[in-house]
Design a protein around this motif. Sequence first.
Motif, PDB file in Angstrom:
ATOM      1  N   ARG A  87       0.806  -1.230   0.000  1.00 57.76           N
ATOM      2  CA  ARG A  87       0.000   0.000   0.000  1.00 57.76           C
ATOM      3  C   ARG A  87       0.835   1.275   0.000  1.00 57.76           C
ATOM      4  NH1 ARG A  87      -0.148  -2.122   5.103  1.00 57.76           N
ATOM      5  NH2 ARG A  87       0.536  -0.793   6.818  1.00 57.76           N
ATOM      6  N   ARG A 200       0.936   4.247  -7.315  1.00 57.38           N
ATOM      7  CA  ARG A 200      -0.314   3.475  -7.382  1.00 57.38           C
ATOM      8  C   ARG A 200      -0.046   1.989  -7.125  1.00 57.38           C
ATOM      9  NH1 ARG A 200      -3.088   5.122 -12.974  1.00 57.38           N
ATOM     10  NH2 ARG A 200      -4.784   3.904 -12.039  1.00 57.38           N
ATOM     11  N   GLU A 203      -2.818  -0.687  -5.762  1.00 54.53           N
ATOM     12  CA  GLU A 203      -3.971  -1.173  -6.534  1.00 54.53           C
ATOM     13  C   GLU A 203      -3.911  -2.688  -6.693  1.00 54.53           C
ATOM     14  OE1 GLU A 203      -4.077   0.903 -10.219  1.00 54.53           O
ATOM     15  OE2 GLU A 203      -4.529   2.848  -9.315  1.00 54.53           O
ATOM     16  N   GLY A 204      -5.053  -3.318  -6.494  1.00 52.61           N
ATOM     17  CA  GLY A 204      -5.136  -4.766  -6.640  1.00 52.61           C
ATOM     18  C   GLY A 204      -4.619  -5.540  -5.449  1.00 52.61           C
TER      19      GLY A 204
END
Length: 425
Positions: A87, A200, A203-204
Amino acid sequence: MSGAMLTVMLVLFAASIPVAVAIGIAAVVGIAGYTNFPLIVAAQQLFVGIDRFPLAAIPFFILAGNLMEVGGISRRLVDFAKSIVGRIQGGLPATCVLTCMIFAAISGSSVATTFAIGAIMIPALVRAGYPVAFAAALQATAAELGVVIPPSIPMILYGVSTQTSIPEMFIAGFGPGVLIAIALVGTVLVWCRIKGWGKRDGEGRLPFLTATRQAGWALFMPVVVLGGIYGGITTPTEASVVAVIYALIVGLFIHREIGLRDLYPIFRKSVISSAVIMFIIACAALFSWLLNRQGVPDMAAAWLVETFDSASWYLLAVNLFLFVVGMFVETSASIIVLAPILAEAASRLGVDSVHFGTVMVVNLAMGMITPPFGVNLFAAAQVAGTSIDRMMRYLPVFIGVIFACLMVITYVPWISLALPTLVFR
């Protein structure tokens, strides 16, 4: 005789003859030209060199690593690591390092770690906007943990070559391995902040509990394998067989990502990899046998002790020497030929054999990420579809981090010895 053998070996190296073949030919030249032994002695000593029970762990750990690569274990470990550090900015490169550290506690091989984790992490890093050469360089470097954190094939070879306890060598690798992993994570996080990469990366990312549940069988494997060794239930060789059985059961019946038709290519790949390593070990053992008959280890150890009259200067000289050797000579051959000589001199200067073994393994592991013969570089370049030339833009930073960690491991012995002292002494 020893001078002629070394000259022949170096000439063959320069001619790009494979390491094992060069060492074997040099040994045969020594027997034929400087002894009265019949050449059949070469075949005999090749067999004796690999007729050691601890060496049986090598093919089994290689097979276990290949089974985990195909059986979905590596992918689940990536998801688990990403749930922890994914994260934050730069979390994806940090995930690569953390996954390699966990996978290293199962596989014992840096090349297996490169292929198993790199096949997942390198494409993921590229999709997230990281340069492909950076992703490949990071994967090659992080995979070095495969031979530092136990189980470790080079540590098995060092233990066999120097009569050092393999379980003690294994547990001594945890401290250096964690230190290197922390240093690499810190480096990539700072690097990503400077470059603006990885904003980013979260993400996922799976929730931590979900990722932990999916990776549960994979995470339990090091507990089974290493717990058996340190609990006195299994030897390292027996633990390698347990690792294979565990990986088979998980891949075939739990994750169900290995089919019966997948087993032949897995076993074939494992046999080829094992044969290459065992051939190197056999040829290096023959070479070492001849050197021992000439008294070279004792003479070299005496000279080293006289030349470097303190352990600190000796360790520095050995580190510089091994750094150069690691660039050109395969790790297994380096350990079998050099470990008895260097460890004997270190012992005379009061350096603990287990500590010296970790220093030697970490140092030679750098050879896996240094040109011209770094095996991890070739493996990562193959997975990433890039060239080593492009990776060289990023490699010096990673090599510098590993070398800095090596200096700390060298001159702060408790990093290696704290756990062995607590558990075994």
